[in-house]
Enzyme design. Structure first.
Site, PDB file in Angstrom:
ATOM      1  N   ASN A   1     -10.008  -3.300  -7.417  1.00 12.21           N
ATOM      2  CA  ASN A   1      -9.189  -2.240  -8.022  1.00 12.21           C
ATOM      3  C   ASN A   1      -9.645  -1.813  -9.428  1.00 12.21           C
ATOM      4  O   ASN A   1      -9.197  -0.786  -9.932  1.00 12.21           O
ATOM      5  CB  ASN A   1      -7.712  -2.661  -8.105  1.00 12.21           C
TER       6      ASN A   1
ATOM      7  N   ASP B   1       0.825  -1.202   0.000  1.00 13.88           N
ATOM      8  CA  ASP B   1       0.000   0.000   0.000  1.00 13.88           C
ATOM      9  C   ASP B   1       0.864   1.259   0.000  1.00 13.88           C
ATOM     10  O   ASP B   1       1.994   1.249   0.494  1.00 13.88           O
ATOM     11  CB  ASP B   1      -0.891  -0.035   1.256  1.00 13.88           C
TER      12      ASP B   1
HETATM   13  C1  FPP Z   1      -1.684   0.482  -3.471  1.00 15.76           C
HETATM   14  O1  FPP Z   1      -1.222   1.771  -3.683  1.00 15.76           O
HETATM   15  C2  FPP Z   1      -1.174  -0.490  -4.410  1.00 15.76           C
HETATM   16  C3  FPP Z   1      -1.854  -1.171  -5.380  1.00 15.76           C
HETATM   17  C4  FPP Z   1      -2.987  -0.692  -6.191  1.00 15.76           C
HETATM   18  C5  FPP Z   1      -1.447  -2.555  -5.671  1.00 15.76           C
HETATM   19  C6  FPP Z   1       0.029  -2.772  -5.707  1.00 15.76           C
HETATM   20  C7  FPP Z   1       0.596  -2.376  -7.006  1.00 15.76           C
HETATM   21  C8  FPP Z   1       1.910  -2.156  -7.175  1.00 15.76           C
HETATM   22  C9  FPP Z   1       2.918  -2.304  -6.091  1.00 15.76           C
HETATM   23  C10 FPP Z   1       2.360  -1.725  -8.525  1.00 15.76           C
HETATM   24  C11 FPP Z   1       3.023  -2.803  -9.298  1.00 15.76           C
HETATM   25  C12 FPP Z   1       2.897  -4.157  -8.710  1.00 15.76           C
HETATM   26  C13 FPP Z   1       2.996  -5.285  -9.402  1.00 15.76           C
HETATM   27  C14 FPP Z   1       2.749  -6.578  -8.702  1.00 15.76           C
HETATM   28  C15 FPP Z   1       3.332  -5.320 -10.826  1.00 15.76           C
HETATM   29  P1  FPP Z   1      -2.330   2.896  -3.649  1.00 15.76           P
HETATM   30  O2  FPP Z   1      -2.534   3.408  -5.033  1.00 15.76           O
HETATM   31  O3  FPP Z   1      -3.575   2.379  -2.999  1.00 15.76           O
HETATM   32  O4  FPP Z   1      -1.642   3.975  -2.739  1.00 15.76           O
HETATM   33  P2  FPP Z   1      -2.379   5.084  -1.851  1.00 15.76           P
HETATM   34  O5  FPP Z   1      -3.172   4.334  -0.810  1.00 15.76           O
HETATM   35  O6  FPP Z   1      -1.253   5.872  -1.268  1.00 15.76           O
HETATM   36  O7  FPP Z   1      -3.252   5.880  -2.784  1.00 15.76           O
END
Ligand code: FPP
Length: 235
Positions: free
Chosen positions: A73, A25
């Site tokens: 998502n 996250d």
């Molecule tokens: C949360 O960050 C993360 C995700 C949506 C999933 C994890 C994705 C990655 C680490 C990118 C690439 C990964 C792979 C496996 C290719 P967020 O957008 O919710 O962050 P925030 O809460 O700060 O908005």
């Protein structure tokens, strides 16, 4: 191919392999703090994951399971979704690196042919190729949860149980999970100061230690991994 033991960090070889699961996250917040678009945070998150895979391989971690993209998502802005999908293709394309780390790539999520499943064909191809091209590796198993939701996994398992003659008990349900060979999680990590579990591995985290950290995922590094490991290892 690199011999897993020769690259193993001192002190970790004698330790039994463990299963670490990560809710990655805070990519968006990492980017915002730097005045960058959210997509830059995801790009940095994918790079952080590649580094964590290397670190995990050196620490005799048996299984690393990460929440790459959830069934929830898909409602994100289309451009952000497209970017994250592209990063999955990039990650599943890191085959030479995985082979150097003696790491096997695996995937969990809604089966591609199941009604409601949404994994695009180009990601399906990348997943299949990565799994086939790393299947001979004997070290770390890296499982990426994509189009994954734990409740969907459990509903599917419950339905599958109905169709068997076996008694409906924990063992039967275990066998109906997306990846029945995946052992229970030893440590669940969630980054970015969030202290929720979300819809991730609800069945498999029974008994797991939980490591919450304020660090955003792109800043999660081998020191952080060591802190998480301390919850289940003495050195
Ligand atoms: C949360 O960050 C993360 C995700 C949506 C999933 C994890 C994705 C990655 C680490 C990118 C690439 C990964 C792979 C496996 C290719 P967020 O957008 O919710 O962050 P925030 O809460 O700060 O908005």
């Amino acid at each position: 191919m690199t011999d897993a033991l020769s690259t193993t960090t001192k002190g970790h070889t004698s330790q039994p392999p463990v299963h670490i699961a990560c809710i990655m996250d805070g990519n968006g917040r990492w980017a915002k703090r730097r005045g960058l678009p959210r997509t830059a945070g995801h790009t940095a998150g994918e790079e952080a994951l590649a580094a964590v895979v290397r670190a995990a391989a050196q620490r005799n971690i048996g299984w690393l399971t990460v929440f790459g993209f959830s069934t929830e998502n898909w409602v994100r802005p289309r451009a952000e979704v497209r970017h994250i999908l592209g990063l999955h293709r990039k990650l599943f394309g890191r085959i030479d690196e995985m082979n150097q780390n003696n790491a096997r790539i695996n995937w969990i999520g809604r089966p591609f042919d199941e009604p409601g499943a949404r994994t695009p064909v180009y990601v399906q191809r990348a997943i299949r190729k990565a799994m086939a091209d790393t299947e001979h590796n004997t070290g770390l198993v890296v499982t990426v949860a994509f189009d994954y939701g734990s409740r969907a996994e459990l509903v599917r398992a419950a339905r599958a149980c109905k169709d068997t003659d076996s008694p409906i008990d924990a063992e039967t349900i275990d066998h109906k999970m997306y990846a029945p060979d995946l052992p229970p999680v030893d440590v669940l990590v969630r980054t970015s100061g969030e202290t929720r579990i979300s819809n991730f591995l609800l069945w498999q985290i029974n008994g797991a230690a939980v490591y919450f950290t304020e660090k955003t995922w792109p800043d999660f590094d081998s020191d952080e991994l060591d802190r998480a490991l301390k919850l289940v290892r003495s050195n």
